[in-house]
Each structure stands twice: as structure tokens, then as C-alpha cells.
Motif scaffolding. Structure first.
Motif, short mmCIF file in Angstrom:
data_model
loop_
_atom_site.label_atom_id
_atom_site.label_comp_id
_atom_site.label_asym_id
_atom_site.label_seq_id
_atom_site.Cartn_x
_atom_site.Cartn_y
_atom_site.Cartn_z
N ARG A 151 50.28 33.19 52.86
CA ARG A 151 49.23 33.15 52.91
C ARG A 151 47.53 33.28 53.18
N VAL A 152 48.04 34.72 54.36
CA VAL A 152 47.31 35.23 54.24
C VAL A 152 46.54 36.52 53.20
N GLU A 153 47.63 37.09 52.50
CA GLU A 153 47.44 37.90 52.19
C GLU A 153 46.95 36.97 50.90
N ALA A 154 47.03 35.69 50.50
CA ALA A 154 46.70 35.20 49.42
C ALA A 154 45.48 35.04 48.57
N ARG A 155 45.32 34.88 51.08
CA ARG A 155 43.81 34.27 50.89
C ARG A 155 42.62 35.94 50.57
N ARG A 156 43.49 37.04 51.20
CA ARG A 156 42.72 37.97 50.52
C ARG A 156 42.01 38.09 48.92
N LEU A 157 43.89 37.54 48.61
CA LEU A 157 43.65 37.76 47.54
C LEU A 157 42.09 37.08 46.29
N ILE A 158 42.60 35.62 47.05
CA ILE A 158 40.97 35.27 46.66
C ILE A 158 40.07 35.97 46.67
N GLN A 203 36.08 42.87 30.28
CA GLN A 203 36.58 43.45 31.37
C GLN A 203 37.43 42.54 31.70
N TYR A 204 37.87 43.56 32.98
CA TYR A 204 38.95 42.49 33.92
C TYR A 204 38.05 41.65 34.77
N ARG A 205 37.89 40.83 35.02
CA ARG A 205 36.89 40.27 35.73
C ARG A 205 37.66 38.68 36.74
N ASP A 206 39.05 39.08 35.77
CA ASP A 206 39.52 37.60 36.82
C ASP A 206 41.48 37.83 37.10
N ASP A 207 42.37 37.40 37.29
CA ASP A 207 43.35 37.50 37.47
C ASP A 207 44.44 36.26 37.47
N ALA A 208 44.97 35.94 36.62
CA ALA A 208 45.23 34.85 35.84
C ALA A 208 46.19 34.75 37.40
N MET A 209 47.24 35.51 37.08
CA MET A 209 49.10 35.36 37.37
C MET A 209 48.22 35.58 39.53
N ALA A 210 47.37 36.18 39.88
CA ALA A 210 47.10 36.66 41.30
C ALA A 210 46.67 35.16 41.82
N HIS A 211 45.94 34.06 41.19
CA HIS A 211 45.64 33.37 41.46
C HIS A 211 46.70 32.32 41.95
N TYR A 212 48.23 32.61 40.22
CA TYR A 212 49.19 31.66 40.54
C TYR A 212 50.64 31.87 41.74
N LEU A 213 50.30 33.62 42.23
CA LEU A 213 51.13 33.53 42.82
C LEU A 213 50.32 33.24 44.96
N ALA A 214 49.36 32.84 44.75
CA ALA A 214 48.52 31.77 45.85
C ALA A 214 49.07 30.98 45.63
#
Length: 557
Positions: A151-158, A203-214
Motif C-alpha cells: 500500500r505504501v508503494e501504491a501511494r508512492r506511485l500515486i 507524452q507519457y503523462r499518466d499510467d493507467a496500469m500503475a493506478h490499477y495496481l494501486a
């Protein structure tokens, strides 16, 4: 003396055309061992090629961190990736003057700081590692600790995704005479921008899969509203253009909205909102799926990493002066270029609009397409006189080698199918690190070519000035030899995180508590089919993550 010098010049010209070894070429042996499943041999080659303290120290920790992840040594993987994150953060704050000094010599002499998306994937895989450690936990407390770490890593991702656009900067600095000259050269070559990518669309401005993993991490930690927020960010990103930009499956949008709505239903507080949102966002198939899922459903989550990231390569271009047109001319060398290089050159420098850019690149690399040579002419107009005053036209002369990075054609990945409980379900292509890398390179091509041109011209000017001071009578020949010698030190930035996957696929399946036999058939268009199997026993309400990595030549596990 002059005869001997001419022989040296001939040898240097041959060496220049042969080019420099790329970062990927140095790790091909390690990758080959990895494909065979020989992790020990792969690690040995990585540690021989990379240093934990040198300019490639970030890549040392990234590549080994991913290797540990693939071995299932998740704790060791996270130690390496944690170190990589600290290195990347430290390099991100390095002084602009240092970066400029590297640009004027050779980008590969400087420390590799990682691309934006690579830094995001550090936390992505750290989070996955903690989820895997939670799956292996013996006690409930140990499991909760690992889920909390995920969960901490998910928050870092965000946080990274929210700040990503703010962390992109450029340099505007003049410190001494050399830097002032270099900046003037950059202004000359800025005219080249006309036919390069000049838009934020890719541009790489967001990452949907990273949000999904979070979201998955929050759901496994039973933080249902936080999971809802992350799933909704993923859904909005997929729907807003992420799916289209990176050529992903349309079901990415449905899957992310499905999980958003499921969290609204299961977490409570949205009894009036979720039915309306389901009608608005989900098609009939996914609406029916929602009815099958119970609250706190026992479920299987399958994430497949497929293939390997493409290797960044180096292309040699020739810059020359056309005094009659008061212009510069840029073209590929007539020897030593392969089909992919010509395709890259054609797409970037032909007069194409932005929409045609990526589709043109994808089409041009097909075996049926025949790219042709052409010369890109860049009229300098009033800047011609500035170029003459700087001595640029004399220094360039008839030929100046310029090196720029490029990507070859992308690896083709076949379909993947999950078999569980008499169901056969296609895996959903939810992310493409390969496509992200290619598009980032396309977007950065303008800056790459301008700095490469300015760097090569700066060295040529230095050689010319030095030769005139040393020997006025033979200054031309000495300048030519000096220019070639200086160009031998030039190389494009070809480093990138090679053990990232080509693409990432996902599937979520509701299952009953108990034992299940899982099978994943993964087709590789050039290497047949890999079959992965696993048996799992789930308790009521469990969320089981099955991680699969499919590589050409690697044995299925």
C-alpha cells in the motif's frame, strides 16, 4: 607526416562508420541466459557489464532487481529496487551545468537517470513484490505487514504520477565561453524542429496500469474507498486516451470501470450512484459480469509480463553544408544502415503530421514496405550569417557525423488465454512499456537531434580552432583529422531498462473457495507457445495474485 596523417584519417573514417557498441549489445549475453532460465549465468554477465557505483549504477540495480523478481526472490528484489529509487531521485536533482557538460562530450559518459516511465515502474514492481511476499506469508501479521508495504508503494506511485509533468525541465544556462557557443549552436539547429514531434499528444503523462495496481493493493488491504479512487483514476486514464495511445485492448476501459463500480457497491455509501454508473459505463457483457460477482468475492487475479522491452540503438547520420542554398543537409550514411534505421529517419524527418507519425512508423517497419533514401534540407535564412561567424559552416564542411538514438521494430506478441474452471478467457493487454518507450523517443527526437548536432559541431569547431593555432599551413588537414578523432568519442544515449516486459496483460476471475487448476497458454508469434500451470487453494474472500512471465526460449513455470 602528412601522408601518415592521411592514412590515419582513412582508418578513422572506417571506424566511424562501424559505429559504437550500444548498451543493449553489452547485455545480450545476459538476456540470452535469462531466456534459457539460467538466472545465475545472467546475473554474472550483468555484474560483469555494469558497476554498482559507476555511471550505469541505476541500471545495475534496475536490471538485477528485475532479475531477482523473476527468480521469485522478492525481498532481495525490493532491496535493489529501493536502492535504484534513491539513485534515480538523487540523479534527478543533479545540477544543470553538469548535464550540459556531458551533452557537449558524450551523453553516455554521464550517469543514466532513467526515463519517466522507468522510474514509475520501480514502484510498480516493488508493490508487486510485496503482494507476492504477502501471498507467501506464514502468519497473518506477516501477511498484513507486506500488504501494508504494498500500500505504501501504491501511494508512492500515486505521488509520482501526480507530479510527473512538474519534474520535466530543460536548461537555459550560460556559464563560460564554451557554453555560450554551445547555446548559440543550439539556436541554429532549432530550425530543425519544423518536421519533428512538437506536441504533447504522445507524452507519457499518466499510467493507467500503475493506478490499477494501486487499486488492487488497496483492495487487498481492504481499503475499499482508496481502491475505488485508484480504479477510477485508471478507468479515466484508459478512457481518456491511454488505451488508444498505447494500442491496448478496449476491455481495459471496461475492466477498470467494472472494478470502480464494484468497490462502490461493496464498500458501501454509493447505493444510489453505482447502479447508474454501471448503466452508463459498462456494456451488457460487463453488466452481466457484475451480477455474478458477490460482495467480497473470492477471486483470481492473473498478471502476465510478456516479452522484453526493445533495445535502444544508435543511428549514424551525415550533416553537410550547402552554401548555394544557405542550408544544412542531413541524411543517413549510404552504408551501415539497416531497414529500421531508415524507417526511423523517414518517419521523423519526412513532412508528416502528428497523427501520421506513429501509424507511419508502425506501417513502415512491415516487411512489405520499401523505405527510400532522401535528404532533409534545412534552410537557415538569416541564421546562415550567424553560422558563418561562428565558423560553423567551415567546421562542418562536406561531412560531419551525428549520432542519435532510435528504436527498431517492436516485438510481436501473440494472444494469451487463461483456462480455469472450464472457462477459457483472453488476457487483456493493459500496458505496453515497449510502446511507451518508443513514443517517448519519438517525442524526444527533436531535442536529441538538436543536441547531437550542436555537440558534433562544437567538437568540429574546437578541432578547427586548435588546428589553426597549431599549424596554419596544414590547418585544413589537421582540422579534418581532429574532427574525426573527436567524433570517435561521440555516442548516442542508448541506455534503457532492458528487463522490463514488452507488454503487461491482466485477467480477473471470480472463483469459489477451494482448489483450482490454472493454465495460461501464451503464444509468441516467432517462438511457438508457452504453457504455464499452477494449482491454488483459496479461502472465502481471498484475492490470489498469479504472476506469470513469458519469454522467448524460457521454460514455462
Amino acid at each position: 607526416m602528412i601522408k601518415a596523417l592521411r592514412h590515419c584519417v582513412l582508418i578513422l573514417q572506417i571506424m566511424l562508420l562501424s559505429g559504437c557498441a550500444t548498451y543493449g549489445a553489452g547485455l545480450n549475453g545476459a538476456i540470452s541466459d535469462l531466456r534459457k532460465g539460467d538466472f545465475q549465468a545472467s546475473e554474472k554477465k550483468i555484474t560483469q557489464e555494469l558497476s554498482p557505483t559507476g555511471s550505469d549504477r541505476l541500471l545495475y540495480h534496475l536490471e538485477l532487481g528485475m532479475l531477482r523478481h523473476l527468480e521469485g526472490r522478492y525481498q532481495e528484489s525490493n532491496v535493489l529496487l529501493e536502492k535504484a529509487e534513491r539513485i534515480a531521485d538523487d540523479l534527478e536533482t543533479r545540477r544543470i551545468s553538469d548535464e550540459l557538460a556531458v551533452m557537449m562530450t558524450n551523453p553516455r559518459m554521464g550517469s543514466y537517470a532513467g526515463a519517466e516511465f522507468e522510474r514509475v515502474f520501480i514502484n510498480f514492481y516493488k508493490s508487486l513484490n510485496y503482494i507476492e511476499l504477502a501471498e507467501q506469508s506464514v502468519t497473518r501479521n506477516e501477511q498484513l505487514d507486506n500488504l501494508e508495504a504494498s500500500r505504501v508503494e501504491a501511494r508512492r506511485l500515486i505521488i509520482k504520477l501526480n507530479d510527473i509533468s512538474d519534474r520535466k525541465g530543460n536548461y537555459k544556462q550560460k556559464k563560460d565561453k564554451d557554453e555560450e557557443t554551445f547555446s548559440k549552436l543550439l539556436s541554429v539547429f532549432s530550425k530543425l524542429m519544423g518536421n519533428l514531434v512538437n506536441s504533447d499528444d504522445w507524452q507519457y503523462r499518466d499510467d493507467a496500469m500503475a493506478h490499477y495496481l494501486a487499486g488492487l493493493s488497496f483492495e487487498m488491504n481492504r481499503e475499499y474507498d482508496n481502491a475505488r479512487i485508484s480504479y477510477q483514476k485508471a478507468a479515466e486514464a484508459y478512457e481518456g486516451g491511454y488505451t488508444k495511445q498505447y494500442f491496448l485492448d478496449d476491455d481495459t476501459i471496461q475492466q477498470a470501470w467494472f472494478d470502480t463500480i464494484r468497490m462502490m457497491r461493496d464498500g458501501g455509501g454509493y447505493e444510489n450512484e453505482w447502479p447508474e454508473l454501471a448503466q452508463k459505463k459498462l456494456n451488457k457483457h460487463w453488466q452481466n459480469e457484475l451480477e455474478k460477482w458477490q460482495r467480497r468475492q473470492t477471486q483470481l487475479v492473473v498478471i502476465e509480463d510478456k516479452g522484453l522491452a526493445p533495445q535502444r540503438k544508435e543511428m549514424n547520420l551525415e550533416l553537410s553544408v550547402n552554401p548555394g542554398l544557405r542550408s544544412l543537409q542531413l541524411r543517413p550514411y549510404l552504408v551501415g544502415n539497416d531497414r529500421d534505421e531508415l524507417a526511423w529517419f523517414y518517419v521523423l524527418y519526412a513532412d508528416k503530421n502528428l497523427t501520421q507519425l506513429v501509424s507511419g512508423y508502425l506501417n513502415i517497419t512491415r516487411s512489405t514496405y520499401q523505405p527510400v533514401f532522401f535528404t532533409k534540407t534545412v534552410p537557415l535564412g538569416p541564421l546562415w550569417y550567424q553560422a558563418e561567424r561562428l565558423g560553423l559552416t567551415e567546421a562542418i564542411g562536406n561531412s560531419l557525423r551525428v549520432t542519435v538514438p532510435y528504436y527498431g521494430r517492436l516485438q510481436q506478441q501473440g494472444p494469451s488465454t487463461l483456462h480455469v474452471d472450464h472457462q477459457s478467457l483472453p488476457m487483456i493487454r493493459a500496458s505496453s512499456p515497449a510502446m511507451i518507450a518508443v513514443q517517448e523517443q519519438l517525442v524526444n527526437a527533436g531535442a536529441d537531434i538538436r543536441s547531437a548536432l550542436a555537440r558534433a559541431a562544437f567538437k568540429a569547431l574546437t578541432a578547427l580552432t586548435t588546428a589553426k593555432v597549431a599549424d596554419k599551413e596544414n590547418a585544413g588537414l589537421y582540422a579534418f583529422a581532429g574532427k574525426l578523432l573527436m567524433q570517435l568519442t561521440d555516442a548516442a544515449e542508448t541506455r534503457n531498462w532492458l528487463l522490463l516486459p514488452n507488454d503487461i496483460r491482466i485477467r480477473r476471475v471470480p472463483v469459489a473457495p477451494g482448489e483450482h487448476q490454472l493454465e495460461l497458454e501464451s503464444a509468441l508469434l516467432k517462438a511457438g507457445q508457452k504453457v504455464h500451470r499452477e494449482a491454488v487453494t483459496l479461502e472465502d474472500g481471498d484475492i490470489h495474485l498469479w504472476r506469470v512471465r513469458t519469454l522467448d526460449g524460457a521454460p514455462a513455470k
